[in-house]
Design an enzyme around this catalytic site. Structure first.
Site, PDB file in Angstrom:
ATOM      1  N   HIS A 120       4.712 -27.080  -0.387  1.00  0.00           N
ATOM      2  CA  HIS A 120       4.098 -28.123  -1.203  1.00  0.00           C
ATOM      3  C   HIS A 120       3.102 -27.514  -2.184  1.00  0.00           C
ATOM      4  O   HIS A 120       2.193 -28.184  -2.650  1.00  0.00           O
ATOM      5  CB  HIS A 120       3.415 -29.148  -0.295  1.00  0.00           C
ATOM      6  CG  HIS A 120       4.389 -29.856   0.591  1.00  0.00           C
ATOM      7  ND1 HIS A 120       4.739 -31.177   0.406  1.00  0.00           N
ATOM      8  CD2 HIS A 120       5.127 -29.398   1.628  1.00  0.00           C
ATOM      9  CE1 HIS A 120       5.650 -31.520   1.316  1.00  0.00           C
ATOM     10  NE2 HIS A 120       5.902 -30.443   2.069  1.00  0.00           N
ATOM     11  N   GLU A 152       0.844  -1.202   0.000  1.00  0.00           N
ATOM     12  CA  GLU A 152       0.000   0.000   0.000  1.00  0.00           C
ATOM     13  C   GLU A 152       0.880   1.254   0.000  1.00  0.00           C
ATOM     14  O   GLU A 152       0.476   2.311  -0.470  1.00  0.00           O
ATOM     15  CB  GLU A 152      -0.973  -0.002   1.204  1.00  0.00           C
ATOM     16  CG  GLU A 152      -2.186   0.889   0.940  1.00  0.00           C
ATOM     17  CD  GLU A 152      -3.263   0.846   2.019  1.00  0.00           C
ATOM     18  OE1 GLU A 152      -3.147   0.083   2.977  1.00  0.00           O
ATOM     19  OE2 GLU A 152      -4.235   1.611   1.879  1.00  0.00           O
ATOM     20  N   LYS A 191     -12.483   2.917  -3.363  1.00  0.00           N
ATOM     21  CA  LYS A 191     -13.564   3.357  -2.462  1.00  0.00           C
ATOM     22  C   LYS A 191     -14.576   4.198  -3.253  1.00  0.00           C
ATOM     23  O   LYS A 191     -15.783   4.038  -3.116  1.00  0.00           O
ATOM     24  CB  LYS A 191     -13.001   4.187  -1.291  1.00  0.00           C
ATOM     25  CG  LYS A 191     -12.265   3.359  -0.230  1.00  0.00           C
ATOM     26  CD  LYS A 191     -11.869   4.224   0.969  1.00  0.00           C
ATOM     27  CE  LYS A 191     -11.118   3.437   2.031  1.00  0.00           C
ATOM     28  NZ  LYS A 191     -10.672   4.232   3.172  1.00  0.00           N
TER      29      LYS A 191
HETATM   30  O1  PA5 Z   1      -3.444   2.283   5.591  1.00  0.00           O
HETATM   31  C1  PA5 Z   1      -4.448   2.896   5.276  1.00  0.00           C
HETATM   32  O2  PA5 Z   1      -4.516   4.120   5.310  1.00  0.00           O
HETATM   33  C2  PA5 Z   1      -5.695   2.168   4.842  1.00  0.00           C
HETATM   34  O3  PA5 Z   1      -5.465   0.786   4.748  1.00  0.00           O
HETATM   35  C3  PA5 Z   1      -6.831   2.411   5.825  1.00  0.00           C
HETATM   36  O4  PA5 Z   1      -6.420   1.996   7.101  1.00  0.00           O
HETATM   37  C4  PA5 Z   1      -8.098   1.658   5.422  1.00  0.00           C
HETATM   38  O5  PA5 Z   1      -8.480   2.050   4.140  1.00  0.00           O
HETATM   39  C5  PA5 Z   1      -9.226   1.928   6.407  1.00  0.00           C
HETATM   40  O6  PA5 Z   1      -9.516   3.279   6.429  1.00  0.00           O
HETATM   41  P1  PA5 Z   1     -10.380   3.947   7.562  1.00  0.00           P
HETATM   42  O7  PA5 Z   1      -9.673   3.770   8.861  1.00  0.00           O
HETATM   43  O8  PA5 Z   1     -10.477   5.381   7.162  1.00  0.00           O
HETATM   44  O9  PA5 Z   1     -11.720   3.258   7.575  1.00  0.00           O
END
Ligand code: PA5
Length: 536
Positions: free
Chosen positions: A387, A366, A503
């Protein structure tokens, strides 16, 4: 050749035989005693849970504890693998000036690190900033709630989920919820929801909650994430039906201090709430109240967790490259990517650490997956995956590096029994006093050597044992490494426009008000596309 004729089951004679056989088995089963774990001793994971429940602490401030809990990175098999795109130690040394420059910028909070106006490096000094009073206040909320509930449900996705689950699973019994409350050290059952929208999984989890008094922590920094919001809606409605207005007492909201729908809801309904700092993104938030609330609920020692973060902060502040594991880690991964490696298998020999590999699957991709950059992180549990895609690692396309998360000391020891007949030829193991723990180390050492020969550069990160301290150390090391990686790759690792894109598409597809224009554009785009479907 002898052939066996299969009889149809409706043949009366066969039905009678099968029926007799069934009865015979039932009688036999009735004679069988349940298995007793004689000779195994008590499960040390349960002993740890019970101790934590009594607030008995590991001596994490003593010198001997610190000395015995050092994480190491072994790079023996990282360099000079027998294939064209191998890495050399020289590649790393050539990178040192750039890495040190990145390190300097990170410490000064310079460069491409902002989300809007905010520099997203609040996690960097967080271990120093968390106060004893804050932890005590948080624990008094969780212990009060814990006394009143049977089960605790953590709602969230991505950074609002993975770190909590990884730490919880790394430190607790694999069948935590099936143990008695006493063996859980007094903690309630722990569940996670909101990480997917599968109604069957959701329903099954609700079945497990039937008849139980539940407490909830709904976690969302933005306060608008669809999956979390829907999960919360359903759970809130069920709680409301059961306990009416009272249910608000059992709800905690962890969100932004002022923005977002969840903040409004928390303020309106008077939920107990915790704040996610502006300058810490989801995947860097396990040490904030995002992680701490759920971990305190499971009786995990959050002071020890903070101490692990602090210790690794002290270690990784140094400018001495070879003494700084976060810098070395970042440099090796960047050098590998520059040589065309685009997959990192993160393999562990510990079921407990597998969710930690899944946490890495979020933290790195990410943060690194921008503008065509980055390594794809593939979490693996060995022996299981040896495996399966183990064949690909050994002998497939040479675009892979491998990182082993090796657990040095498991909680329990299991000996391998001697067998009278020794048909499997394994009696040499007990004869030499070699147990299952010994074999499980070889599950990393064997592949590390074989994969090196097969052309897969690999490193082993050894984690001394399953403690909150070691996880704290490990998380901080990885957070620092990925931040350095952002500087080396030349992009901001603290934003996630790709995640925001999905999103937005989801909001538009489900018809959320405010997304009408995008929904229209999507519908037009999709209409223009050629439909290609294959029907069986
Ligand atoms: O690392 C990040 O920013 C994302 O993975 C968020 O944690 C994830 O999209 C969840 O977002 P939120 O806490 O706004 O619901």
């Amino acid at each position: 050749m002898r052939t066996v004729e299969l009889k149809p089951v409706h043949d009366a004679k066969w039905v009678a035989i099968l029926f007799r056989g069934y009865h015979h088995n039932v009688e036999k089963e009735a004679e069988m005693k349940g298995i007793e774990l004689t000779g195994l001793g008590e499960n040390a994971t349960i002993i740890h849970q019970v101790r934590r429940g009594r607030n008995e602490k590991n001596p994490f401030e003593t010198e001997s504890f610190i000395k015995n809990n050092k994480i190491s990175i072994d790079l023996t098999y990282m360099f000079d693998t027998p294939e064209e795109t191998s890495l050399s130690k020289g590649d790393i040394e050539a990178l040192i000036p750039r890495v040190l420059e990145a390190h300097k910028m990170l410490k000064k909070e310079e460069g491409d690190i902002r989300d809007g106006d905010i520099p997203m490096t609040g996690w960097q000094n967080l271990p120093e900033e968390i106060t004893v009073e804050h932890l005590a206040g948080l624990k008094s909320v969780t212990s009060e709630l814990s006394r009143e509930i049977d089960a605790f449900v953590s709602l969230g996705i991505g950074g609002s989920y993975l770190g909590i689950e990884a730490t919880f699973r790394a430190l607790t019994h694999n069948y935590f919820n099936q143990l008695s409350r006493e063996k859980r050290g007094g903690a309630p059952e722990i569940y996670f929801l909101g990480q997917n929208m599968d109604p069957d999984y959701f329903r099954d989890t609700l079945d497990m909650l039937e008849g139980k008094r539940i407490g909830v922590n709904v976690i969302s920094k933005s306060g608008t994430t669809t999956e979390t919001a829907i999960a919360f809606r359903i759970v809130r409605q069920l709680m409301g039906r059961n306990w009416g207005e009272q249910s608000s007492r059992f709800i905690i909201a962890t969100t932004d201090k002022e923005k977002g729908a969840l903040r409004r809801l928390a303020d309106n309904k008077g939920y107990h709430s915790f704040v996610i700092p502006d300058n810490i993104g989801g995947r860097f938030s396990v040490l904030t109240d995002v992680g701490l609330v759920g971990l305190a609920m499971a009786n995990i020692d959050i002071e020890e967790f903070v101490a692990g973060f602090k210790r690794m902060r002290d270690v990784t502040v140094t400018d001495d490259f070879w003494q700084n594991p976060a810098l070395v880690h970042a440099a090796v991964r960047y050098a590998a990517w520059s040589k065309g490696k685009n997959i990192e298998v993160v393999a562990t020999n510990s079921n407990s650490l597998y969710p930690v590999a899944r946490w890495m699957e979020q933290l790195f991709p990410e943060s690194e997956g921008h503008r065509g950059h980055g390594l794809w992180v593939s979490p693996s549990l060995y022996s299981e995956k040896l495996h399966a895609n183990g064949q690909m690692v050994q002998d497939g396309e040479r675009n892979i590096i491998e990182t082993f998360l090796l657990l040095r000391d498991h909680d329990n020891r299991i000996e391998i029994p001697r067998d009278q007949e020794d048909l499997d030829g394994l009696n040499f193991l007990p004869a030499k006093g070699l147990d299952m723990n010994f074999i499980n180390r070889k599950v990393v050492e064997g592949p590390a050597y074989a994969h090196y020969l097969g052309g897969v550069p690999n490193m082993t990160i050894e984690i001394p044992n399953r403690s909150a301290y070691n996880l704290g150390q490990f998380y901080y090391m990885m957070e620092r490494s990925v931040a350095i990686s952002g500087y080396l790759l030349g992009h901001n690792p603290f934003i996630q426009p790709g995640v925001e894109a999905y999103k937005k598409a989801m909001f538009s597809l489900v018809g959320k008000p405010g997304f009408e224009d995008n929904a229209k554009k999507m519908a037009e785009d999709i209409k223009r596309m050629e439909r290609i479907e294959v029907h069986a």
